[in-house]
Every structure is written in C-alpha cells, then in structure tokens.
Enzyme design. Structure first.
Site, mmCIF file in Angstrom:
data_model
loop_
_atom_site.group_PDB
_atom_site.id
_atom_site.type_symbol
_atom_site.label_atom_id
_atom_site.label_comp_id
_atom_site.label_asym_id
_atom_site.label_seq_id
_atom_site.Cartn_x
_atom_site.Cartn_y
_atom_site.Cartn_z
ATOM 1 N N LYS A 189 14.010 -10.379 2.143
ATOM 2 C CA LYS A 189 12.832 -10.553 1.798
ATOM 3 C C LYS A 189 11.588 -10.279 1.761
ATOM 4 O O LYS A 189 11.689 -9.634 2.857
ATOM 5 C CB LYS A 189 13.058 -12.377 2.344
ATOM 6 C CG LYS A 189 11.897 -13.548 2.331
ATOM 7 C CD LYS A 189 11.020 -14.422 3.340
ATOM 8 C CE LYS A 189 10.273 -13.781 4.204
ATOM 9 N NZ LYS A 189 8.518 -12.911 3.289
ATOM 10 N N GLU B 17 -3.858 -3.725 16.909
ATOM 11 C CA GLU B 17 -4.022 -2.321 15.855
ATOM 12 C C GLU B 17 -4.582 -3.936 14.752
ATOM 13 O O GLU B 17 -4.719 -5.116 14.464
ATOM 14 C CB GLU B 17 -2.533 -3.344 15.319
ATOM 15 C CG GLU B 17 -2.279 -3.030 14.246
ATOM 16 C CD GLU B 17 -0.507 -2.876 13.551
ATOM 17 O OE1 GLU B 17 -0.596 -3.811 13.947
ATOM 18 O OE2 GLU B 17 0.095 -1.863 13.207
ATOM 19 N N GLY C 137 6.864 -5.877 10.787
ATOM 20 C CA GLY C 137 6.038 -7.127 10.828
ATOM 21 C C GLY C 137 5.051 -6.670 12.076
ATOM 22 O O GLY C 137 5.670 -6.061 12.994
ATOM 23 N N SER C 138 4.967 -7.872 11.537
ATOM 24 C CA SER C 138 3.616 -7.851 13.599
ATOM 25 C C SER C 138 4.747 -8.056 15.082
ATOM 26 O O SER C 138 5.241 -8.635 14.862
ATOM 27 C CB SER C 138 3.340 -9.443 13.294
ATOM 28 O OG SER C 138 3.307 -10.618 13.182
ATOM 29 N N THR C 139 3.576 -7.689 15.719
ATOM 30 C CA THR C 139 4.848 -7.741 17.181
ATOM 31 C C THR C 139 4.779 -8.958 17.026
ATOM 32 O O THR C 139 5.744 -10.093 17.416
ATOM 33 C CB THR C 139 4.135 -7.536 18.328
ATOM 34 O OG1 THR C 139 3.359 -5.591 17.454
ATOM 35 C CG2 THR C 139 4.664 -6.986 19.608
ATOM 36 N N CYS D 2 1.245 1.197 10.019
ATOM 37 C CA CYS D 2 2.339 0.337 11.478
ATOM 38 C C CYS D 2 1.810 2.313 12.247
ATOM 39 O O CYS D 2 1.402 1.526 13.685
ATOM 40 C CB CYS D 2 3.003 0.072 11.756
ATOM 41 S SG CYS D 2 4.420 1.415 10.606
ATOM 42 N N GLY E 261 8.176 -10.606 15.782
ATOM 43 C CA GLY E 261 8.787 -9.771 16.167
ATOM 44 C C GLY E 261 9.449 -10.335 17.969
ATOM 45 O O GLY E 261 11.257 -10.085 17.595
ATOM 46 N N GLU F 150 10.911 -2.779 13.548
ATOM 47 C CA GLU F 150 9.896 -2.121 13.711
ATOM 48 C C GLU F 150 8.741 -2.866 13.136
ATOM 49 O O GLU F 150 8.378 -3.438 12.540
ATOM 50 C CB GLU F 150 10.177 -1.037 12.200
ATOM 51 C CG GLU F 150 9.015 0.110 12.369
ATOM 52 C CD GLU F 150 8.134 0.083 12.129
ATOM 53 O OE1 GLU F 150 6.944 0.099 12.406
ATOM 54 O OE2 GLU F 150 7.823 0.161 10.807
HETATM 55 P P1 NDP Z 1 4.420 -10.775 9.893
HETATM 56 O O1 NDP Z 1 4.698 -10.367 10.743
HETATM 57 O O2 NDP Z 1 3.948 -12.096 9.659
HETATM 58 O O3 NDP Z 1 4.960 -10.263 8.268
HETATM 59 C C1 NDP Z 1 5.763 -9.979 7.875
HETATM 60 C C2 NDP Z 1 7.445 -10.170 7.065
HETATM 61 O O4 NDP Z 1 8.014 -11.490 7.914
HETATM 62 C C3 NDP Z 1 6.846 -10.884 5.832
HETATM 63 O O5 NDP Z 1 8.192 -10.874 4.913
HETATM 64 C C4 NDP Z 1 6.448 -12.157 6.387
HETATM 65 O O6 NDP Z 1 6.557 -13.290 5.474
HETATM 66 C C5 NDP Z 1 8.560 -12.691 7.144
HETATM 67 N N1 NDP Z 1 7.556 -13.201 8.256
HETATM 68 C C6 NDP Z 1 6.850 -14.234 8.447
HETATM 69 N N2 NDP Z 1 7.002 -15.339 10.279
HETATM 70 C C7 NDP Z 1 8.259 -15.331 9.979
HETATM 71 C C8 NDP Z 1 9.301 -16.042 10.502
HETATM 72 N N3 NDP Z 1 8.700 -16.688 11.771
HETATM 73 N N4 NDP Z 1 10.517 -15.120 10.617
HETATM 74 C C9 NDP Z 1 10.597 -14.469 9.930
HETATM 75 N N5 NDP Z 1 10.195 -13.935 8.974
HETATM 76 C C10 NDP Z 1 8.847 -14.070 8.785
HETATM 77 O O7 NDP Z 1 3.226 -10.212 9.590
HETATM 78 P P2 NDP Z 1 1.393 -10.442 8.750
HETATM 79 O O8 NDP Z 1 1.541 -9.915 7.018
HETATM 80 O O9 NDP Z 1 1.241 -11.438 8.816
HETATM 81 O O10 NDP Z 1 0.700 -9.565 9.339
HETATM 82 C C11 NDP Z 1 0.094 -9.954 9.914
HETATM 83 C C12 NDP Z 1 -0.234 -8.629 11.166
HETATM 84 O O11 NDP Z 1 0.931 -8.134 11.243
HETATM 85 C C13 NDP Z 1 -1.059 -6.758 10.868
HETATM 86 O O12 NDP Z 1 -2.435 -7.571 10.489
HETATM 87 C C14 NDP Z 1 -0.345 -6.138 11.249
HETATM 88 O O13 NDP Z 1 -1.372 -5.964 11.757
HETATM 89 C C15 NDP Z 1 1.001 -6.786 11.099
HETATM 90 N N6 NDP Z 1 1.723 -5.637 10.557
HETATM 91 C C16 NDP Z 1 2.347 -4.823 10.530
HETATM 92 C C17 NDP Z 1 3.292 -4.134 9.713
HETATM 93 C C18 NDP Z 1 4.061 -2.795 10.525
HETATM 94 O O14 NDP Z 1 4.080 -2.174 9.286
HETATM 95 N N7 NDP Z 1 4.259 -2.408 11.861
HETATM 96 C C19 NDP Z 1 3.748 -4.783 8.823
HETATM 97 C C20 NDP Z 1 2.642 -5.759 8.427
HETATM 98 C C21 NDP Z 1 1.602 -6.200 9.103
HETATM 99 P P3 NDP Z 1 5.186 -13.768 4.595
HETATM 100 O O15 NDP Z 1 4.778 -12.622 4.362
HETATM 101 O O16 NDP Z 1 5.817 -15.148 3.462
HETATM 102 O O17 NDP Z 1 4.506 -14.084 6.061
#
Ligand code: NDP
Length: 489
Positions: free
Chosen positions: A194, A399, A246-248, A302, A251, A268
């Site tokens: 996804k 972050e 994605g976000s902590t 990140c 995670g 990650e």
């Molecule tokens: P998220 O963690 O929400 O998004 C990452 C992925 O997870 C997206 O595909 C998202 O879908 C999906 N997702 C969201 N909620 C859930 C859930 N409950 N269960 C499973 N999957 C889920 O990050 P954001 O895009 O909201 O960004 C927020 C902050 O996270 C940023 O400002 C940054 O600080 C950090 N971040 C860190 C990253 C990294 O590489 N470590 C990458 C991106 C963000 P959808 O896009 O539809 O919400």
C-alpha cells in the site's frame, strides 16, 4: 520571541535559464484501480480519492480506495499465489522475474522520474539521478540473491515467511516500494503493497511493469487507501509479515496490533540525525554535506541531518558559509533541472513544518531563512536554519520532516556524543573530521543504525539500513534485508 536575521540582498529574479523536463508524453492514467491477482479491478465500493501535484495543487488522477473486503481479496490472491506458485518455483526462475522488473524500470526510468516528481514534489534531478536508479539497483541486487540463499545463510535452509503486507510512505514512494518488494520476492514470499495516499502513481506504474514482466498473478498486489486500509492489512489474520515505513506513532500502533500474533515485522520509523562537524574537518565539503543532509528531498527524509553540531572554534565560519549556501539554493518547479528544493509533499506536511518553525521562534531560537521567492500556488517552504537552540527545544527533539535545521555547538568529543545520543531516535548520523581515529570513536559511541563519515545520505542496495530506539527495528537492504522475509531451519 526569537530574533529574525535580515535576509541578504539577493535579487529573487536572478537570472538562470529554466530547464524544465517535459511531461508532455508522460501518460498518467486518469483512473487508477486496484492491482489484485494480476489485474486492475475497481474497489468493491467504487470509491476513489484524488492525488494532486503539490507544486500547483492540480489534480493528477483518481485512485481507487480499498476497504476491508478489497484487502481480503488481495490477501487471498497473495496466499494462493504463494501456496501454488511462488514458494514452489525454482529460485533461479524467481530471480529471472525480478531481473525483468529491474530492466523494465531502467527502460522506463525517465517516465518514472517525471511522475515521481509530479506526484510527490521532489526535484527531477533527485528522482532522475537518485530515486529511480536506486529502485532498479534494488531489484537487480535482490534478483541476484534469489538462487544464492544457501550462501547468505550457510548451514541453514531459508524458508519463506508467506504473505507480506507492506506499507510505505510518501517521501521516496517508488524507492520504498522497491526496498519492500525486491527482498520479499527474492526469498519466495508474495506481497500486498500500500503506497501513501499522496503518492500512489509510481506504484501503479510499477503494477503495469509487473504485468509486463508476466509475474504470476497474485505474487504482487498493489492497493491504495488511507490509514484505515493500512490497518486492515496489518490486522489481517492471513498475513505473516508486516513491513512498515512511516511515522513512529503508527509504528507503535502496529506493534500493539501484532503483539502475540506471531507475525514477523520490521518498522522503519522517524529520525533526528546528528550531523557532527569537528574543527579539523574540510569545512567547505562539510558545508555541502550539511546542505545535502537537511535540504535533500525538502528535508522529507527519515535520516535527514536535522540536528547540526559544530565545534565551537569553527562555528562562526560554518554558520556563515551555511547561510550563504542556503541563499544560493533554487526553490521552485520540481520538473526544472536547476531546482534544488521542490514542493512540500502535502498541505498537511506544510502545516506541520510551519507549526514547528513557530514553536522554534516562541522557544527563543534565532531564525534564518533564504530570501528566495516562493511560487504562489502549491505547497512551499523556504530553507530555514535555527541557531541559539538547546537540547530541550522541541525543534531539536522532534522530527519536523521539512527543510529546517537546528544548530548547536560543542567543545569536546564526549560532550557531542552525549548531546547526539540525547534523542528518542537512533536512525542515522554524520561525522566530519580529518582524523580516522575520531571517526571510529564517534561512530562506535553514537547509537544509530547508519553513521556516515565525511559524507551524508549515501544509499546502496548492498548496505543495510534501519534504526534503534524509536527509529524502529529490523534492517532493509543488504544481506540483512533478506532476514525479515525468511525463517531459518
Ligand atoms: P504515517 O505513518 O501516517 O504514514 C505512513 C504510511 O502508513 C502511509 O501509507 C499511511 O497511509 C499508512 N498508515 C497510516 N495510518 C496507518 C495505520 N493505523 N495502520 C497502518 N498503516 C497506516 O505518516 P504520515 O504520512 O502521516 O506522516 C506523519 C509524519 O511521519 C511525518 O511528518 C514524518 O515526521 C513521519 N514520517 C516518517 C517517514 C519515514 O520515512 N520514517 C515517512 C513518512 C512520514 P496514508 O498515507 O493514507 O495515511
């Protein structure tokens, strides 16, 4: 309230010749369905959401939104493909399919680069020279491992885990898809991927390539949707492994949800990397490394070097050079080959950056921003540096994920190690010095998954990447990147 530095007197209309990459012949499907069992199919409910170009807020396409029943369908397809075809296939044959994907991506590299920049806002120079070449490199690298797992794990038999649910973010959309899909396929697993809501388009193009490569149906399924779709994937009882970037915060939710289920997982997550400049470093090179460390991909990285530690004796020189260099960065059209800093990925992320800059000023830090003129439409943020900050500032601890650097000074090696480690994160870091012994001393003491010496933001498929503490667990890339996808017997 913090002090605001006066911007230097640079004419914002300065004369460089725009060199826009043409998007005329790029084909973006106006309607993108779900890719399940080797076919593009509408979602059960028939709902679509829009994806836009963050540089001008124009709509690019509609994308089908998967709900629970679509997730069920994708997991079923992946399970059948795993049981009947992929896990049973001769590993050398699996490798050939992955090589084919790598080659097809190379052939269509330009198309992928342009779409990545249009959908995500990153400069074409980065998508063309970094993201997409690394995508094919990842597929090539893991294709090579497919029939050599006995050498990766001598004396053991590597058995695939099963069906992997893979959830990726918006900052390196296709590259994160490659990081996830390539090792999973090489080890005999099938996947449901996804992409993030704001950047689905290159993954949908990848689905076309998967079809073209004639991968058996159901081996790779790509579905779109919001967090709810991701959650349905994570919670699905027939999924064996979760790979998340994605976000902590998300995670942590995933950890809660998989606890006790026996599912394997890798996370990650975020970071707040320390970039450490010693007085004996090659200063001009270090300044370039700092600029690249924080402004690459608008700081949506990140492992961005968002905390700078400069040794006190060279702080004035480094900060002055940094301000000059920041002023010369070109912010604008992501498709222009001159552009250094493109558009912020979404309005939500722009609001988050603005919120943190506001917090920084309210906490008393001094702000320095480029005087660049920002386009009126779209989401933009000028490169920003904060000085007069301390460890307790939120802009130092949290972050931001944008082009915002917080600078502190230090006197001794021990002091900077303590300061650098004073963070809940532990993903990456950088050290700049002329002395090899100091590199080893610092790199041994900094608790981060990656530490670059006299360089920054260097990636290679052979090199493992991942974090400690709240930056996550597990490694992607390299031989270590195979481990989350196998059980050793
Ligand atoms: P998220 O963690 O929400 O998004 C990452 C992925 O997870 C997206 O595909 C998202 O879908 C999906 N997702 C969201 N909620 C859930 C859930 N409950 N269960 C499973 N999957 C889920 O990050 P954001 O895009 O909201 O960004 C927020 C902050 O996270 C940023 O400002 C940054 O600080 C950090 N971040 C860190 C990253 C990294 O590489 N470590 C990458 C991106 C963000 P959808 O896009 O539809 O919400």
């Amino acid at each position: 309230m913090g002090k605001k530095s006066k911007n230097t007197d640079v004419n914002p209309d300065w004369s460089y010749s725009p060199a826009p990459e043409s998007a005329d012949h790029i084909q973006i499907n106006k309607k993108n369905d779900l890719f399940i069992d080797g076919k593009f199919i509408p979602s059960k409910k028939g709902n679509y959401f829009e994806t836009i170009n963050p540089a001008n807020e124009e709509k690019l396409a509609d994308v089908a939104e998967a709900d629970q029943s679509d997730v069920d369908k994708a997991v079923k397809a992946a399970r059948t493909a795993y049981d009947k075809v992929w896990s049973k296939m001769d590993p050398a044959e699996r490798g050939k399919y992955i090589y084919r994907i790598a080659r097809l991506i190379q052939e269509r590299a330009r198309e992928f680069s342009v779409i990545e920049s249009m959908d995500g806002g990153k400069p074409i120079r980065e998508s063309r020279d970094i993201d997409i070449p690394l995508v094919s490199a990842h597929f090539f690298y893991y294709a090579g491992w497919a029939d050599k797992l006995e050498y990766a794990f001598p004396g053991k038999k590597a058995v695939p885990v099963g069906v992997a649910a893979q959830i990726i973010p918006w900052n390196f959309p296709l590259l994160m898809a490659a990081w996830k899909i390539a090792p999973a396929l090489a080890t005999g697993n099938t996947v449901i991927l996804k992409p993030a809501e704001t950047t689905p388009l290159t993954a949908m193009k990848l689905a076309e390539i998967i079809q073209e490569a004639d991968l058996p149906p159901g081996v790779v399924n790509i579905i779109n949707g919001a967090g709810k779709t991701g959650r349905a994937m994570v919670e699905h009882p027939d999924v064996n492994k979760i790979a998340f970037t994605g976000s902590t915060d998300v995670g942590k939710l995933i950890m809660h949800s998989v606890a006790g289920t026996g599912k394997k997982y890798t996370l990650e997550l975020g970071g707040k990397a320390a970039n450490i400049i010693f007085e004996d470093a090659a200063i001009d090179q270090a300044v370039e490394g700092i600029i690249d460390g924080i402004f690459f991909n608008q700081g949506h990285v990140c492992c961005a070097g968002s905390r700078l530690f400069v040794q006190e004796s060279v702080a004035d020189t480094v900060i002055s050079k940094l301000k000059d260099r920041m002023e010369s960065l070109i912010v604008g059209d992501p498709l222009d080959k001159n552009t250094d800093i493109g558009a912020i990925n979404s309005k939500m992320q722009l609001d988050k950056i603005k919120m943190y800059v506001d917090i920084g000023q309210k906490e008393g830090a001094s702000i320095h921003q480029s005087s660049c003129r920002l386009p009126e439409k779209g989401y933009w943020y000028a490169p920003t540096i904060f000085t007069d900050v301390s460890q307790s500032h939120r802009i130092v601890q949290e972050e931001i994920f944008g082009p915002v650097l917080a600078i502190q000074t230090f006197r001794t090696v021990d002091e900077v190690i303590t300061k650098a480690n004073n963070t809940p994160y532990g993903l990456s870091g950088g050290v700049w010095t002329d002395k090899g012994a100091k590199i080893f001393q610092v790199s041994r003491a900094i608790r981060s998954g990656v530490l670059w010496a006299n360089t920054f933001n260097k990636f290679d498929p052979t090199s493992p990447f991942g974090g400690y503490k709240e930056s996550g667990m597990g490694r992607e890339g390299g031989l270590e990147g195979l481990m989350p996808y196998v059980n050793l017997v």
